[in-house]
Motif scaffolding. Structure first.
Motif, PDB file in Angstrom:
ATOM      1  N   LYS A  13      18.553 -25.628  -1.855  1.00  0.00           N
ATOM      2  CA  LYS A  13      17.562 -25.653  -0.777  1.00  0.00           C
ATOM      3  C   LYS A  13      16.209 -25.172  -1.273  1.00  0.00           C
ATOM      4  O   LYS A  13      15.168 -25.747  -0.930  1.00  0.00           O
ATOM      5  N   LYS A  14      16.215 -24.105  -2.089  1.00  0.00           N
ATOM      6  CA  LYS A  14      14.940 -23.581  -2.610  1.00  0.00           C
ATOM      7  C   LYS A  14      14.253 -24.613  -3.508  1.00  0.00           C
ATOM      8  O   LYS A  14      13.029 -24.796  -3.437  1.00  0.00           O
ATOM      9  N   ILE A  15      15.053 -25.271  -4.347  1.00  0.00           N
ATOM     10  CA  ILE A  15      14.477 -26.289  -5.235  1.00  0.00           C
ATOM     11  C   ILE A  15      13.877 -27.437  -4.420  1.00  0.00           C
ATOM     12  O   ILE A  15      12.785 -27.934  -4.709  1.00  0.00           O
ATOM     13  N   GLU A  16      14.611 -27.849  -3.363  1.00  0.00           N
ATOM     14  CA  GLU A  16      14.100 -28.920  -2.521  1.00  0.00           C
ATOM     15  C   GLU A  16      12.848 -28.497  -1.756  1.00  0.00           C
ATOM     16  O   GLU A  16      11.935 -29.306  -1.548  1.00  0.00           O
ATOM     17  N   ASN A  17      12.799 -27.246  -1.333  1.00  0.00           N
ATOM     18  CA  ASN A  17      11.594 -26.747  -0.653  1.00  0.00           C
ATOM     19  C   ASN A  17      10.387 -26.801  -1.580  1.00  0.00           C
ATOM     20  O   ASN A  17       9.283 -27.199  -1.186  1.00  0.00           O
ATOM     21  N   ILE A  18      10.626 -26.367  -2.814  1.00  0.00           N
ATOM     22  CA  ILE A  18       9.535 -26.392  -3.803  1.00  0.00           C
ATOM     23  C   ILE A  18       9.100 -27.833  -4.072  1.00  0.00           C
ATOM     24  O   ILE A  18       7.900 -28.137  -4.148  1.00  0.00           O
ATOM     25  N   ALA A  19      10.103 -28.732  -4.210  1.00  0.00           N
ATOM     26  CA  ALA A  19       9.792 -30.143  -4.461  1.00  0.00           C
ATOM     27  C   ALA A  19       9.003 -30.736  -3.292  1.00  0.00           C
ATOM     28  O   ALA A  19       8.073 -31.535  -3.495  1.00  0.00           O
ATOM     29  N   PHE A  20       9.349 -30.350  -2.067  1.00  0.00           N
ATOM     30  CA  PHE A  20       8.648 -30.844  -0.879  1.00  0.00           C
ATOM     31  C   PHE A  20       7.189 -30.398  -0.888  1.00  0.00           C
ATOM     32  O   PHE A  20       6.273 -31.198  -0.651  1.00  0.00           O
ATOM     33  N   ILE A  21       6.963 -29.114  -1.162  1.00  0.00           N
ATOM     34  CA  ILE A  21       5.586 -28.585  -1.187  1.00  0.00           C
ATOM     35  C   ILE A  21       4.772 -29.244  -2.296  1.00  0.00           C
ATOM     36  O   ILE A  21       3.615 -29.631  -2.095  1.00  0.00           O
ATOM     37  N   VAL A  22       5.381 -29.383  -3.476  1.00  0.00           N
ATOM     38  CA  VAL A  22       4.689 -30.005  -4.605  1.00  0.00           C
ATOM     39  C   VAL A  22       4.320 -31.452  -4.280  1.00  0.00           C
ATOM     40  O   VAL A  22       3.216 -31.925  -4.585  1.00  0.00           O
ATOM     41  N   THR A  23       5.244 -32.175  -3.634  1.00  0.00           N
ATOM     42  CA  THR A  23       4.985 -33.568  -3.264  1.00  0.00           C
ATOM     43  C   THR A  23       3.806 -33.672  -2.303  1.00  0.00           C
ATOM     44  O   THR A  23       2.933 -34.541  -2.472  1.00  0.00           O
ATOM     45  N   ILE A  24       3.772 -32.797  -1.300  1.00  0.00           N
ATOM     46  CA  ILE A  24       2.665 -32.812  -0.343  1.00  0.00           C
ATOM     47  C   ILE A  24       1.338 -32.534  -1.043  1.00  0.00           C
ATOM     48  O   ILE A  24       0.323 -33.206  -0.796  1.00  0.00           O
ATOM     49  N   VAL A  25       1.340 -31.555  -1.943  1.00  0.00           N
ATOM     50  CA  VAL A  25       0.109 -31.208  -2.675  1.00  0.00           C
ATOM     51  C   VAL A  25      -0.355 -32.374  -3.541  1.00  0.00           C
ATOM     52  O   VAL A  25      -1.556 -32.710  -3.582  1.00  0.00           O
ATOM     53  N   ILE A  26       0.595 -33.030  -4.213  1.00  0.00           N
ATOM     54  CA  ILE A  26       0.246 -34.173  -5.071  1.00  0.00           C
ATOM     55  C   ILE A  26      -0.335 -35.304  -4.240  1.00  0.00           C
ATOM     56  O   ILE A  26      -1.338 -35.930  -4.614  1.00  0.00           O
ATOM     57  N   VAL A  27       0.292 -35.589  -3.095  1.00  0.00           N
ATOM     58  CA  VAL A  27      -0.200 -36.660  -2.217  1.00  0.00           C
ATOM     59  C   VAL A  27      -1.616 -36.360  -1.740  1.00  0.00           C
ATOM     60  O   VAL A  27      -2.506 -37.229  -1.781  1.00  0.00           O
ATOM     61  N   LEU A  28      -1.846 -35.127  -1.302  1.00  0.00           N
ATOM     62  CA  LEU A  28      -3.193 -34.751  -0.853  1.00  0.00           C
ATOM     63  C   LEU A  28      -4.205 -34.878  -1.986  1.00  0.00           C
ATOM     64  O   LEU A  28      -5.339 -35.329  -1.788  1.00  0.00           O
ATOM     65  N   GLY A  29      -3.786 -34.470  -3.186  1.00  0.00           N
ATOM     66  CA  GLY A  29      -4.679 -34.566  -4.339  1.00  0.00           C
ATOM     67  C   GLY A  29      -5.031 -36.007  -4.680  1.00  0.00           C
ATOM     68  O   GLY A  29      -6.194 -36.328  -4.952  1.00  0.00           O
ATOM     69  N   LEU A  30      -4.018 -36.894  -4.631  1.00  0.00           N
ATOM     70  CA  LEU A  30      -4.260 -38.301  -4.952  1.00  0.00           C
ATOM     71  C   LEU A  30      -5.200 -38.954  -3.950  1.00  0.00           C
ATOM     72  O   LEU A  30      -6.074 -39.750  -4.329  1.00  0.00           O
ATOM     73  N   PHE A  31      -5.044 -38.614  -2.666  1.00  0.00           N
ATOM     74  CA  PHE A  31      -5.872 -39.253  -1.655  1.00  0.00           C
ATOM     75  C   PHE A  31      -7.273 -38.649  -1.550  1.00  0.00           C
ATOM     76  O   PHE A  31      -8.116 -39.191  -0.829  1.00  0.00           O
ATOM     77  N   THR A  32      -7.503 -37.549  -2.242  1.00  0.00           N
ATOM     78  CA  THR A  32      -8.880 -37.038  -2.303  1.00  0.00           C
ATOM     79  C   THR A  32      -9.652 -37.655  -3.473  1.00  0.00           C
ATOM     80  O   THR A  32     -10.876 -37.542  -3.522  1.00  0.00           O
ATOM     81  N   LEU A  33      -8.920 -38.320  -4.389  1.00  0.00           N
ATOM     82  CA  LEU A  33      -9.588 -38.895  -5.557  1.00  0.00           C
ATOM     83  C   LEU A  33     -10.643 -39.944  -5.186  1.00  0.00           C
ATOM     84  O   LEU A  33     -11.740 -39.929  -5.754  1.00  0.00           O
ATOM     85  N   PRO A  34     -10.347 -40.894  -4.254  1.00  0.00           N
ATOM     86  CA  PRO A  34     -11.408 -41.848  -3.897  1.00  0.00           C
ATOM     87  C   PRO A  34     -12.672 -41.186  -3.367  1.00  0.00           C
ATOM     88  O   PRO A  34     -13.786 -41.626  -3.666  1.00  0.00           O
TER      89      PRO A  34
END
Length: 578
Positions: free
Chosen positions: A16-37
């Protein structure tokens, strides 16, 4: 046994902890990618004024001004009693000439002009901009340099209130004589606002023919007779201008053909999927015309209209977009079809994203708040939600379209060659289309991640019914994912082009200016703008258009009915054979 259970619980807790970390990392990556434009657009902003704020130090101009040695009988000017402003001249471009002119008119006192310090800086910059044209014709440069100084920096006698200005005679001699070709060229490249309107200038007060013009120079052709233009340029008024029907922005003709044919093939396939989807939707109208499935049907209609315009464009590309044989004239006067295609492109693109986004919001609400969603349905709130969603989707794109149609500086125009669909100016397109698309797609992707995360987390909960999707909901998730793929790619591809649009315009203008007086092999660098545009990436974007209606068709079709129909067809075939 207890030891085994403790290890299992521990493993589950770690998972569960690993999945929580993966979830947070995924959200951060998505936000980062969509700020690039957005980041890319604003980091490219320093190039936006390249064309309007060129700063060329041309030694020929300054040497001509500084070496002027006409006597007072060769100078002409107009004298008025309107010297309401007196300012010291602090520039360098016209200093020597203004001193000489001052000696011929006022004679004694301080050298002052009727131009404020701020205007002086602007005029100095304008003169450096005009140098990019004057360098092509030394004779015009020599004959016009004094008049330009007189026009931009009129003398002012602070003691008598008199002002001394450039004259109509000199303006006409220059604009219709030795500099007529350059005068026309400057107007073609939007420098017309920098040039004087000769009819508004006063007449000369002395009998001198001109400040710098000799009558025998009037029929001079500036050496432009018999010029040889490139194959994609045409000679108009002794100047080579790019042809609207053959100028290609890509590096080679093969690249242009690849782009055109991929566009035609991709849009034809997409149109086929759209037509089939609409036919099936009519058959299944009880399902497809119900809320919220009808939002998917609206998206199919948007794609259908867009690809029809693209196919019409392919039938008569240059006849629909070229208002003149000259590309420069076409860019100043876009055709009605160009404006129409711009409206369709801008409105439908944002409209598609809105249909997709609101459908994602509905799925998100149903998965995360199932009891509230069920209550809304039972209480009949869904019809009000549907009316609100449809109204928002139809109205939100309208302001940008209206502004682009009514405000000239934001108007729709060609943005690539060979052309397909027009768009509004770079800034307008970014704030009205690219930025809203970026925000909506980013929000939709995050909601999609949360949906999958919620479904995944429900499987860990004990003594509670896990969340699952129906077959129809799984299909609609595929529609959402397909649009995410299409939307992300389009955002990445177009945001780069829009961010560099002004840089591209400056580079293209520089190239057109270089070719204006005839093609010289190796002289003009075409590569300055070729690298800004990639036909292969654009070909992929057109291919991905077909992905959206295909996924929607998959959502509409009942595959079990197709399977049973196929089984019946086989049985009938076997029966007929027997």
């Amino acid at each position: 046994m207890c030891y085994w259970n403790r290890n299992k619980q521990k493993s589950v807790a770690i998972g569960k902890k690993i999945e929580n970390i993966a979830f947070i990392v995924t959200i951060v990556i998505v936000l980062g990618l969509f700020t690039l434009p957005i980041i890319f657009y604003f980091t490219s902003s320093h190039n936006r004024d390249t064309f309007n704020n060129v700063s060329i130090y041309y030694k020929g101009w300054y040497s001509n001004i500084n070496d002027i040695s006409q006597n007072c009988t060769r100078l002409s000017w107009s004298q008025d009693n309107d010297a309401s402003e007196c300012h010291e001249y602090t520039g360098t471009a016209c200093r020597n000439f203004l001193h000489q002119w001052f000696q011929c008119t006022i004679g004694e006192g301080e050298l002052n002009i009727g131009v404020s310090q701020q205007e002086q800086n602007q005029h100095e910059q304008t003169i450096t901009s005009l140098n990019s044209y004057l360098e092509y014709c030394k004779q015009c440069q020599q004959q016009s340099s004094a008049f330009i100084c007189q026009y931009f920096f009129p003398l002012a006698d602070c003691s008598t209130g008199k002002s001394y200005k450039a004259t109509k005679e000199d303006c006409l001699l220059i604009s219709t004589g030795v500099c007529s070709d350059l005068w026309t060229l400057a107007n073609n490249f939007s420098y017309g606002s920098l040039l004087p309107d000769c009819s508004t200038l006063p007449n000369a007060v002395n009998d001198s023919s001109s400040v710098t013009i000799l009558i025998e120079d009037m029929n001079d052709s500036n050496g432009t007779e018999g010029i040889a233009c490139r194959e994609d340029f045409v000679e108009i008024d002794l100047i080579c201008e790019p042809r609207c029907d053959s100028f290609e922005q890509t590096g080679s003709h093969l690249d242009s053909q690849l782009l055109i044919y991929s566009e035609v093939v991709a849009t034809s396939i997409a149109l086929t999927f759209c037509i089939i989807a609409i036919i099936v939707a009519v058959k299944e109208y009880k399902i497809l015309l119900a809320y919220p499935s009808i939002l998917v049907l609206f998206q199919v209609i948007d794609v259908t209209v867009l690809v029809i315009v693209l196919i019409i464009t392919a039938i008569d590309r240059y006849g629909l977009y070229c208002s003149s044989v000259s590309l420069l004239e076409t860019l100043k006067n876009p055709t009605p079809f160009c404006k129409f295609s711009g409206v369709i492109f801008q409105y439908n693109t944002l409209n598609m994203v809105l249909w997709w986004f609101f459908y994602g919001v509905i799925i998100f609400h149903k998965i995360l708040f199932p009891f509230q969603a069920k209550n809304f349905e039972n209480m009949g709130y869904n019809k009000y939600i549907f009316i609100t969603v449809v109204t928002l989707c139809l109205v939100i794109p309208l302001p940008a379209v209206i502004i682009s149609l009514t405000v000239e500086r934001f108007g729709y125009n060609i943005y690539r060659f060979p052309t397909t669909l027009c768009i509004s100016s770079g800034d307008m397109w970014f704030y009205s289309t690219t930025l809203p698309m970026d925000v909506l797609v980013a929000a939709g992707v995050i909601m999609l991640i949360i949906i999958f995360w919620t479904i995944r987390r429900s499987s860990f909960k004990i003594n509670q019914q896990s969340i699952s999707l129906t077959t129809a909901e799984k299909k609609i998730v595929m529609v959402i994912i397909s649009f995410v793929i299409f939307g992300v790619y389009i955002l990445g591809n177009t945001s780069g082009a829009v961010a560099k649009s002004n840089e591209f315009k400056a580079a293209l203008t520089q190239y057109f200016e270089c070719e204006a007086f005839g093609h010289v092999p190796g002289k003009c660098d075409r590569g300055t703008f070729d690298k800004i545009y990639n036909p292969y990436l654009n070909a992929i974007s057109y291919i991905l258009i077909g992905l959206v209606p295909l996924s929607i068709l998959n959502f509409i079709i009942k595959w079990h009915s197709v399977k049973s129909l196929r089984t019946k067809a086989r049985k009938l075939t076997k029966t007929s054979i027997v």
